[in-house]
Design a protein around this motif. Structure first.
Motif, PDB file in Angstrom:
ATOM      1  N   CYS A   1      39.652  25.349  47.790  1.00 29.69           N
ATOM      2  CA  CYS A   1      39.013  25.871  49.033  1.00 29.69           C
ATOM      3  C   CYS A   1      39.705  27.208  49.421  1.00 29.69           C
ATOM      4  O   CYS A   1      40.263  27.673  50.666  1.00 29.69           O
ATOM      5  CB  CYS A   1      38.970  24.961  49.916  1.00 29.69           C
ATOM      6  N   ASP A   2      40.406  28.146  48.516  1.00 31.17           N
ATOM      7  CA  ASP A   2      41.320  28.934  48.861  1.00 31.17           C
ATOM      8  C   ASP A   2      40.790  30.456  48.917  1.00 31.17           C
ATOM      9  O   ASP A   2      41.448  31.415  48.578  1.00 31.17           O
ATOM     10  CB  ASP A   2      42.523  28.928  48.002  1.00 31.17           C
ATOM     11  N   GLY A   3      39.479  30.532  49.111  1.00 31.47           N
ATOM     12  CA  GLY A   3      38.831  31.805  49.302  1.00 31.47           C
ATOM     13  C   GLY A   3      38.833  32.840  48.024  1.00 31.47           C
ATOM     14  O   GLY A   3      39.143  32.553  46.797  1.00 31.47           O
ATOM     15  N   PHE A   4      38.212  34.023  48.109  1.00 35.20           N
ATOM     16  CA  PHE A   4      37.713  34.722  47.020  1.00 35.20           C
ATOM     17  C   PHE A   4      38.923  35.193  46.265  1.00 35.20           C
ATOM     18  O   PHE A   4      39.005  35.440  45.146  1.00 35.20           O
ATOM     19  CB  PHE A   4      37.175  36.019  47.662  1.00 35.20           C
ATOM     20  N   HIS A   5      40.111  35.537  46.852  1.00 37.72           N
ATOM     21  CA  HIS A   5      41.239  35.750  46.317  1.00 37.72           C
ATOM     22  C   HIS A   5      42.435  34.570  45.610  1.00 37.72           C
ATOM     23  O   HIS A   5      43.301  34.786  45.217  1.00 37.72           O
ATOM     24  CB  HIS A   5      42.210  36.822  47.156  1.00 37.72           C
ATOM     25  N   GLY A   6      41.899  33.426  45.751  1.00 37.68           N
ATOM     26  CA  GLY A   6      42.579  32.350  45.579  1.00 37.68           C
ATOM     27  C   GLY A   6      43.019  32.139  44.054  1.00 37.68           C
ATOM     28  O   GLY A   6      42.396  32.761  43.357  1.00 37.68           O
ATOM     29  N   ALA A   7      43.657  31.005  43.884  1.00 43.21           N
ATOM     30  CA  ALA A   7      44.245  30.747  42.334  1.00 43.21           C
ATOM     31  C   ALA A   7      43.074  29.751  41.656  1.00 43.21           C
ATOM     32  O   ALA A   7      43.012  29.763  40.653  1.00 43.21           O
ATOM     33  CB  ALA A   7      45.350  30.104  42.196  1.00 43.21           C
ATOM     34  N   SER A   8      42.270  29.185  42.628  1.00 42.56           N
ATOM     35  CA  SER A   8      41.182  27.995  41.997  1.00 42.56           C
ATOM     36  C   SER A   8      40.279  28.708  41.218  1.00 42.56           C
ATOM     37  O   SER A   8      40.344  28.314  39.971  1.00 42.56           O
ATOM     38  CB  SER A   8      40.781  27.243  43.139  1.00 42.56           C
ATOM     39  N   ARG A   9      39.508  29.511  41.568  1.00 43.76           N
ATOM     40  CA  ARG A   9      38.483  30.306  40.720  1.00 43.76           C
ATOM     41  C   ARG A   9      39.155  31.006  39.441  1.00 43.76           C
ATOM     42  O   ARG A   9      38.537  30.792  38.535  1.00 43.76           O
ATOM     43  CB  ARG A   9      37.442  31.308  41.531  1.00 43.76           C
ATOM     44  N   LYS A  10      40.311  31.483  39.645  1.00 41.78           N
ATOM     45  CA  LYS A  10      40.904  32.194  38.531  1.00 41.78           C
ATOM     46  C   LYS A  10      41.165  31.461  37.517  1.00 41.78           C
ATOM     47  O   LYS A  10      41.530  31.485  36.333  1.00 41.78           O
ATOM     48  CB  LYS A  10      41.982  33.107  39.147  1.00 41.78           C
ATOM     49  N   SER A  11      41.497  30.022  37.904  1.00 41.80           N
ATOM     50  CA  SER A  11      41.710  29.065  36.718  1.00 41.80           C
ATOM     51  C   SER A  11      40.755  28.614  35.846  1.00 41.80           C
ATOM     52  O   SER A  11      41.041  27.942  34.862  1.00 41.80           O
ATOM     53  CB  SER A  11      42.156  27.805  37.588  1.00 41.80           C
ATOM     54  N   ILE A  12      39.423  28.965  36.237  1.00 43.07           N
ATOM     55  CA  ILE A  12      38.358  28.391  35.382  1.00 43.07           C
ATOM     56  C   ILE A  12      38.237  29.569  34.040  1.00 43.07           C
ATOM     57  O   ILE A  12      38.298  30.841  34.320  1.00 43.07           O
ATOM     58  CB  ILE A  12      36.990  28.638  36.130  1.00 43.07           C
TER      59      ILE A  12
END
Length: 393
Positions: free
Chosen positions: A161-172
Motif C-alpha cells: 500500500c506504498d503508492g506509485f513510487h514504493g518498493a512493493s510494485r517494484k518487487s514483482i
C-alpha cells in the motif's frame, strides 16, 4: 545485528489504504504491522483530494473513526460542469438517492493514525531501505533499517500500500508485469487557501482559457486548480497571477466572487491514467496507488483505494478465519473490474473538460455537442451521477 519479528500481515505504507487495511484487520483480530518509510508529519503534510464516496465513509463508520468526519465533512448533493458560461448541475441526490462527502484526505489519514494505538495497530515510521523477500514462498518477509539497525519482519502475507513510487510494485518480476498507462500533456496547478468557496458545490469548468476546478475542503477553506502545460513551473505563477486567472474563469459563473487569500500550498501535479494489473504476486497483494493512478478529474483515487482495501480485507479475514483461499484468488479480478470502470470515468471526464494541445476545431465541436446533450439528457446525467458517487461494489 538483525532484530526479527513475526506478524500475520505486513502492510507497506501508512497512507489511507495501508491504515484502512490495518484497522480492518485488527478489528477482526488479525495481527498486522504497518511499515512506513517517512515520518508521520511528512505523511500528514501531503495535500490530496477530499471527495469521499459512500464506500469510504461506510468503512470509516464501520471502524468507528467517523466523529470528526461527521462533524466537519460537507454533504454534497450535486456538482457542476461548465462550458463557458453555461452551468450544468448534476443533481446526484435526485438522480441516485446518494451523496458524496467533502472531507480532506489529509484529515482521513490523521483520523486513522490517531485511532491506531487504541486498536493495537503498530506503525513503524522512518523505516529505510524497505525490501520484500521470498514472495513466492510460504514465508515472505520484509527487511528495513530503523535507527541504524536492520529488522526482518516475517509475515504470512504482505500488502503493498506504498503508492506509485514504493518498493512493493517494484518487487514483482518484470516477466509477471501487466501495466497500462496514459500520460496527459498537461498538469493541474493548484492553490489551497483559507477563503470561503466561490460556489456551494464543485465546478468543473471548460472555457476558452482551459480547464479549471473550484472546490472546497470546508466552508472556510477552498481548493482551486487550473490546467497548465507540463512546461510550466510553480515559479511562473505568483499568487496574484493565479488569483487573477481564477477570477476570470469563475466570477461569471459562480454564486460568489472568488475570494483571495494567502496560499497554504501551491503545486503542479501531472496527470496520468495507470493500471498495474498484476495486483497479486505470490504472497504479495497490491492496493491503492501502488496498483493504479487516476486523473484527479472525478476524485476517484482515494475511493478506489478504499474499495481495494475492502476486497483485500474480506479475503484476508476469510483466510485467517477458515483457510478459505477463494477470496484471495479472486481479489485481483474483483478489484480490477471496479478499477477499470473508474479509470474509464476519470479518463472520459478529463477528455470532456480539458483542452488537449493536439485537438482542433472538430474535437472542440465534439465537446460542445456532448455538453449540450448532457444539459438536456436525464439519462446521461444519471450515468455521470452514478459514476461520480461510486459504482456498486
Amino acid at each position: 545485528m538483525t532484530a526479527p519479528g513475526k506478524t500475520g500481515v505486513a502492510i507497506i505504507g501508512s497512507g489511507p489504504s495501508g491504515l484502512l487495511l490495518g484497522h480492518l484487520l485488527r478489528a477482526a483480530g488479525i495481527e498486522c504491522v504497518i511499515i512506513e518509510r517517512q515520518a508521520p508529519d511528512y505523511v500528514l503534510g501531503r495535500i490530496r483530494a477530499g471527495v469521499l464516496e459512500t464506500v469510504t465513509t461506510d468503512l470509516l463508520r464501520q471502524l468507528g473513526i467517523d466523529q470528526r468526519m461527521n462533524a466537519e465533512g460537507l454533504i454534497e448533493d450535486g456538482f457542476n460542469l461548465a462550458d463557458g458560461e453555461q452551468l450544468i448541475r448534476i443533481d446526484i441526490r435526485k438522480l441516485t438517492g446518494k451523496h458524496v462527502t467533502v472531507y480532506g484526505q489529509t484529515e482521513v489519514t490523521r483520523d486513522l493514525m490517531e485511532a491506531a494505538p487504541a486498536r493495537g495497530l503498530e506503525i513503524v515510521c522512518e523505516a529505510k531501505d524497505v525490501a520484500l523477500h521470498d514472495l513466492e514462498s510460504d514465508a515472505p518477509s520484509v527487511t528495513y533499517l530503523k535507527d541504524g539497525v536492520e529488522h526482518r519482519l516475517h509475515a504470512e502475507f504482505i500488502a503493498g500500500c506504498d503508492g506509485f513510487h514504493g518498493a512493493s510494485r517494484k518487487s514483482i518480476p518484470a516477466a509477471k508485469v501487466r501495466e497500462f498507462e496514459r500520460v496527459y500533456p498537461f498538469g493541474w496547478l493548484g492553490i489551497l487557501a483559507d477563503v470561503p468557496p466561490c460556489h456551494s458545490e464543485l465546478i468543473y469548468s471548460n472555457s476558452d482559457r482551459g480547464f479549471a476546478l473550484a472546490s472546497m475542503r470546508s466552508s472556510t477553506r477552498s481548493r482551486y486548480y487550473i490546467q497548465v502545460p507540463l512546461t510550466e513551473r510553480i515559479e511562473d505563477w505568483p499568487e496574484e497571477r493565479l488569483w487573477d486567472e481564477l477570477a476570470l474563469r469563475f466570477d461569471p459563473i459562480s454564486q460568489h466572487k472568488v475570494v483571495r487569500g494567502p496560499a497554504l500550498e501551491m503545486s503542479i501535479a501531472p496527470l496520468r491514467s495507470y493500471v498495474f494489473e498484476t495486483m497479486r504476486h505470490g504472497r504479495l497483494f497490491l492496493a491503492g496507488d501502488a496498483a493504479h493512478i487516476v486523473p484527479p478529474t472525478g476524485a476517484k483515487g482515494l475511493n478506489l483505494a478504499a474499495s481495494d482495501v475492502l476486497y483485500l480485507s474480506e479475503a484476508l479475514i476469510a483466510h485467517f478465519a477458515s483457510a478459505d483461499e477463494h477470496a484471495l484468488l479472486a481479489y485481483e479480478k474483483r478489484a480490477l473490474a471496479r478499477i477499470w470502470k473508474a479509470e474509464r470515468f476519470s479518463w472520459s471526464l478529463t477528455k470532456l473538460m480539458h483542452r488537449f494541445p493536439e485537438d482542433g476545431a472538430f474535437e472542440r465541436r465534439m465537446q460542445i455537442a456532448e455538453l449540450d446533450y448532457l444539459a438536456g439528457s436525464t439519462a446521461m446525467q444519471t450515468a455521470i451521477a452514478e459514476n461520480y458517487v461510486g459504482l456498486p461494489l
